[in-house]
Scaffold this motif. Sequence first.
Motif, PDB file in Angstrom:
ATOM      1  N   ALA A 212      34.488  37.413  34.746  1.00  0.00           N
ATOM      2  CA  ALA A 212      34.433  38.865  34.796  1.00  0.00           C
ATOM      3  C   ALA A 212      33.184  39.309  35.533  1.00  0.00           C
ATOM      4  CB  ALA A 212      34.431  39.432  33.371  1.00  0.00           C
ATOM      5  N   GLY A 213      33.105  40.618  35.765  1.00  0.00           N
ATOM      6  CA  GLY A 213      31.894  41.204  36.277  1.00  0.00           C
ATOM      7  C   GLY A 213      31.714  41.056  37.779  1.00  0.00           C
ATOM      8  N   GLU A 214      30.471  41.044  38.202  1.00  0.00           N
ATOM      9  CA  GLU A 214      30.142  41.103  39.622  1.00  0.00           C
ATOM     10  C   GLU A 214      30.620  39.874  40.387  1.00  0.00           C
ATOM     11  OE1 GLU A 214      29.294  42.528  43.103  1.00  0.00           O
ATOM     12  OE2 GLU A 214      29.197  43.703  41.248  1.00  0.00           O
ATOM     13  N   THR A 215      30.704  38.728  39.715  1.00  0.00           N
ATOM     14  CA  THR A 215      31.190  37.530  40.389  1.00  0.00           C
ATOM     15  C   THR A 215      32.613  37.743  40.899  1.00  0.00           C
ATOM     16  OG1 THR A 215      29.817  36.102  39.011  1.00  0.00           O
ATOM     17  CG2 THR A 215      31.688  35.079  40.111  1.00  0.00           C
ATOM     18  N   VAL A 216      33.462  38.321  40.045  1.00  0.00           N
ATOM     19  CA  VAL A 216      34.849  38.569  40.433  1.00  0.00           C
ATOM     20  C   VAL A 216      34.923  39.620  41.533  1.00  0.00           C
ATOM     21  CG1 VAL A 216      37.086  39.410  39.624  1.00  0.00           C
ATOM     22  CG2 VAL A 216      35.754  37.859  38.194  1.00  0.00           C
ATOM     23  N   LEU A 217      34.135  40.672  41.395  1.00  0.00           N
ATOM     24  CA  LEU A 217      34.159  41.743  42.396  1.00  0.00           C
ATOM     25  C   LEU A 217      33.661  41.236  43.756  1.00  0.00           C
ATOM     26  CD1 LEU A 217      32.888  44.795  40.300  1.00  0.00           C
ATOM     27  CD2 LEU A 217      35.240  44.110  40.825  1.00  0.00           C
ATOM     28  N   ALA A 218      32.623  40.408  43.719  1.00  0.00           N
ATOM     29  CA  ALA A 218      32.114  39.852  44.972  1.00  0.00           C
ATOM     30  C   ALA A 218      33.162  38.969  45.632  1.00  0.00           C
ATOM     31  CB  ALA A 218      30.835  39.056  44.703  1.00  0.00           C
ATOM     32  N   ALA A 219      33.885  38.188  44.816  1.00  0.00           N
ATOM     33  CA  ALA A 219      34.947  37.352  45.365  1.00  0.00           C
ATOM     34  C   ALA A 219      36.045  38.198  45.980  1.00  0.00           C
ATOM     35  CB  ALA A 219      35.526  36.464  44.262  1.00  0.00           C
ATOM     36  N   ALA A 220      36.398  39.283  45.294  1.00  0.00           N
ATOM     37  CA  ALA A 220      37.446  40.167  45.800  1.00  0.00           C
ATOM     38  C   ALA A 220      37.051  40.756  47.155  1.00  0.00           C
ATOM     39  CB  ALA A 220      37.708  41.285  44.799  1.00  0.00           C
ATOM     40  N   ARG A 221      35.800  41.150  47.274  1.00  0.00           N
ATOM     41  CA  ARG A 221      35.336  41.710  48.556  1.00  0.00           C
ATOM     42  C   ARG A 221      35.373  40.638  49.650  1.00  0.00           C
ATOM     43  NH1 ARG A 221      31.052  43.522  44.956  1.00  0.00           N
ATOM     44  NH2 ARG A 221      31.575  45.622  44.192  1.00  0.00           N
ATOM     45  N   ALA A 222      34.968  39.410  49.278  1.00  0.00           N
ATOM     46  CA  ALA A 222      34.930  38.336  50.271  1.00  0.00           C
ATOM     47  C   ALA A 222      36.326  37.939  50.740  1.00  0.00           C
ATOM     48  CB  ALA A 222      34.215  37.120  49.682  1.00  0.00           C
ATOM     49  N   LEU A 223      37.317  38.106  49.876  1.00  0.00           N
ATOM     50  CA  LEU A 223      38.674  37.695  50.210  1.00  0.00           C
ATOM     51  C   LEU A 223      39.460  38.753  50.981  1.00  0.00           C
ATOM     52  CD1 LEU A 223      39.668  35.944  46.864  1.00  0.00           C
ATOM     53  CD2 LEU A 223      39.208  34.841  49.051  1.00  0.00           C
ATOM     54  N   LYS A 224      38.922  39.954  51.077  1.00  0.00           N
ATOM     55  CA  LYS A 224      39.619  41.019  51.798  1.00  0.00           C
ATOM     56  C   LYS A 224      39.986  40.554  53.207  1.00  0.00           C
ATOM     57  CE  LYS A 224      39.723  44.644  48.993  1.00  0.00           C
ATOM     58  NZ  LYS A 224      40.992  45.269  48.571  1.00  0.00           N
ATOM     59  N   ASP A 225      41.226  40.756  53.552  1.00  0.00           N
ATOM     60  CA  ASP A 225      41.729  40.453  54.900  1.00  0.00           C
ATOM     61  C   ASP A 225      41.676  38.976  55.268  1.00  0.00           C
ATOM     62  OD1 ASP A 225      42.087  43.254  55.313  1.00  0.00           O
ATOM     63  OD2 ASP A 225      39.963  43.413  55.837  1.00  0.00           O
ATOM     64  N   SER A 226      41.482  38.090  54.263  1.00  0.00           N
ATOM     65  CA  SER A 226      41.415  36.661  54.564  1.00  0.00           C
ATOM     66  C   SER A 226      42.778  35.988  54.495  1.00  0.00           C
ATOM     67  CB  SER A 226      40.472  35.955  53.579  1.00  0.00           C
ATOM     68  OG  SER A 226      41.060  35.937  52.284  1.00  0.00           O
ATOM     69  N   GLY A 227      43.735  36.653  53.832  1.00  0.00           N
ATOM     70  CA  GLY A 227      45.040  36.046  53.608  1.00  0.00           C
ATOM     71  C   GLY A 227      45.078  35.173  52.376  1.00  0.00           C
ATOM     72  N   VAL A 228      43.952  35.037  51.674  1.00  0.00           N
ATOM     73  CA  VAL A 228      43.886  34.247  50.445  1.00  0.00           C
ATOM     74  C   VAL A 228      44.034  35.194  49.254  1.00  0.00           C
ATOM     75  CG1 VAL A 228      42.452  32.732  49.027  1.00  0.00           C
ATOM     76  CG2 VAL A 228      42.438  32.501  51.521  1.00  0.00           C
ATOM     77  N   GLN A 229      44.945  34.862  48.351  1.00  0.00           N
ATOM     78  CA  GLN A 229      45.240  35.710  47.208  1.00  0.00           C
ATOM     79  C   GLN A 229      44.213  35.491  46.095  1.00  0.00           C
ATOM     80  OE1 GLN A 229      47.828  38.057  46.665  1.00  0.00           O
ATOM     81  NE2 GLN A 229      46.572  38.491  44.874  1.00  0.00           N
ATOM     82  N   LEU A 230      43.695  36.571  45.519  1.00  0.00           N
ATOM     83  CA  LEU A 230      42.785  36.468  44.381  1.00  0.00           C
ATOM     84  C   LEU A 230      43.587  36.491  43.090  1.00  0.00           C
ATOM     85  CD1 LEU A 230      39.907  36.414  43.189  1.00  0.00           C
ATOM     86  CD2 LEU A 230      39.970  38.923  43.193  1.00  0.00           C
ATOM     87  N   LEU A 231      43.312  35.525  42.203  1.00  0.00           N
ATOM     88  CA  LEU A 231      43.922  35.454  40.882  1.00  0.00           C
ATOM     89  C   LEU A 231      42.835  35.649  39.829  1.00  0.00           C
ATOM     90  CD1 LEU A 231      46.077  32.215  41.382  1.00  0.00           C
ATOM     91  CD2 LEU A 231      46.728  34.584  41.898  1.00  0.00           C
ATOM     92  N   GLY A 232      43.175  36.317  38.738  1.00  0.00           N
ATOM     93  CA  GLY A 232      42.204  36.530  37.677  1.00  0.00           C
ATOM     94  C   GLY A 232      42.876  36.662  36.326  1.00  0.00           C
ATOM     95  N   THR A 233      42.065  36.916  35.316  1.00  0.00           N
ATOM     96  CA  THR A 233      42.560  37.106  33.963  1.00  0.00           C
ATOM     97  C   THR A 233      42.047  38.434  33.432  1.00  0.00           C
ATOM     98  OG1 THR A 233      40.701  35.907  32.972  1.00  0.00           O
ATOM     99  CG2 THR A 233      42.637  34.615  33.583  1.00  0.00           C
ATOM    100  N   PHE A 234      42.425  38.742  32.201  1.00  0.00           N
ATOM    101  CA  PHE A 234      42.156  40.085  31.672  1.00  0.00           C
ATOM    102  C   PHE A 234      40.675  40.419  31.596  1.00  0.00           C
ATOM    103  CE2 PHE A 234      41.924  37.360  28.011  1.00  0.00           C
ATOM    104  CZ  PHE A 234      41.031  37.953  27.125  1.00  0.00           C
ATOM    105  N   GLN A 235      39.805  39.420  31.545  1.00  0.00           N
ATOM    106  CA  GLN A 235      38.366  39.723  31.539  1.00  0.00           C
ATOM    107  C   GLN A 235      37.937  40.419  32.817  1.00  0.00           C
ATOM    108  OE1 GLN A 235      39.692  36.800  30.847  1.00  0.00           O
ATOM    109  NE2 GLN A 235      38.700  35.783  29.129  1.00  0.00           N
ATOM    110  N   GLY A 236      38.698  40.202  33.881  1.00  0.00           N
ATOM    111  CA  GLY A 236      38.343  40.787  35.166  1.00  0.00           C
ATOM    112  C   GLY A 236      38.787  42.224  35.351  1.00  0.00           C
ATOM    113  N   LEU A 237      39.556  42.775  34.393  1.00  0.00           N
ATOM    114  CA  LEU A 237      39.994  44.168  34.519  1.00  0.00           C
ATOM    115  C   LEU A 237      38.778  45.091  34.540  1.00  0.00           C
ATOM    116  CD1 LEU A 237      42.970  44.206  31.980  1.00  0.00           C
ATOM    117  CD2 LEU A 237      43.124  44.129  34.465  1.00  0.00           C
ATOM    118  N   ASP A 238      38.720  45.941  35.509  1.00  0.00           N
ATOM    119  CA  ASP A 238      37.593  46.862  35.669  1.00  0.00           C
ATOM    120  C   ASP A 238      38.147  48.156  36.245  1.00  0.00           C
ATOM    121  OD1 ASP A 238      35.260  48.242  36.407  1.00  0.00           O
ATOM    122  OD2 ASP A 238      34.190  46.368  36.830  1.00  0.00           O
TER     123      ASP A 238
END
Length: 347
Positions: A212-238
Motif C-alpha cells: 500500500a501507500g506511496e510504493t504502489v502509487l509510484a509503481a502505477a506512475r512508472a507503469l503508465k503507457d508501458s503496456g505492463v498491467q499493474l496488479l494489487g490488493t485491497f491495501q492499495g485502494l486509495d
Amino acid sequence: MDRRTLLKSLQSGLVASAASVVLPSVVFAADKKKDKRPIALLLPLTGPRARLGLSMRQAALLAENSAFVQSFDTGGTAAGAAAAAAKALKLKPALILGPLSADEVPAVSSTIAGRVPVIAFSNDSVLRAPGTWIFGITAGQVTTAILRYARTRGVKTVTMIDDGSPWSAAAALAAGKSEAELGLTVHILQVKPGQPLPNPGEAPDAVLLPGAGETVLAAARALKDSGVQLLGTFQGLDNRPAALAALEGAWLASPDPNAFGTFASAFQARNGGEPGTIAALAYDAAGIANALRADNRLSTEGLMDAKGFHGVTGPVRFRTDGSVARDFAIVVAGQTGYTPVAMSSGS
C-alpha cells in the motif's frame, strides 16, 4: 520498455442499509424453540488496540441482537485472551468471535479445547485448526484471487515485488504456489532500500505489488503507457484524486467497495467515525451468528453449510481444517473511483 528499465523506475519512485448483511435466506420455524445461547466476543477493549476493539464491537452489534452478545476484554495479550476465553466458557456460548491478534489465537484455542466453535479475526493462516477458523483476510487469499483473474485476461508472466514485509512474504509464497495451478510464470523480485537492483530480465505482462501507500502509487506512475498491467490488493485502494489518477487501469482484488460503503454508512450513522476492514469482519461474523440463530443451526454443522455466507467482505465458506475460502471483487481503478468488474476466488 525492457524489464530492467521498468523495475529501475519502480524502485526509484518507491494503496440500502448495512444492518441487513446479505446472508443465506433463512426461515424461522414457529414450532421450534429459539436458540438463546449467547455468542462471546473476545476483543482488546483496553490496551494499545482498544480503539480497534471497540470499533469491532460496535460493528458486531449492528449485525446481531445485543441481547445475545457478551463481550470479554482480552487486553490484546495471550494471557488476557486465555482469561477472557475461560470467563466466556462459563456462560456456555454457542460461538466465540475473536480474538484479534495472532498471539492471542493459540491461547484461546487451547483454553476452549474444541468445546465451542471459534471464529478468530487474525489473518495468520498458519493458526487454523479444526474448530478454530481464521476469518481475517489473508495475503494468500487476495494474491490468489488477483492472479486468477489476471490469468483469465491473458496474463502469463508476472513479476511480484517483495519488500520483505511479512505480508509481502506470504503473498510471494501464494504467488509461487499459483504458478502450476494457473499456468503462470511468476518471478519474485526482492527489493531492499539501498541494495543493488536484481537482474529482472525481460518485462513481464503484469507487475504485482501486494502493499500500500506511496510504493504502489509510484509503481502505477512508472507503469503508465508501458503496456505492463499493474496488479494489487485491497491495501492499495486509495480514494484521493491524485491517487486515483495514478492508479487508473490497475486491477485489484478487494471486498466489494460498494457493499463496504453501505456498511460504513450504517456504522457511521449509529456510532460516528469510519470503520475499517477489520471492523467489517466483526460485522460479518456476527451476521453469520445471527443467521444461524434464526435457522436454529448455531453450531459447527451450521458453519459448515456448503452454500456459505455472503457479507460485506464477500462470500465465505468454512472448511473442516479451520481455513476459510473467500471470494473477492475484482475492481478496476478509475479517476472517479473503483468499478467492480468480476468475482474471483482466493486460496
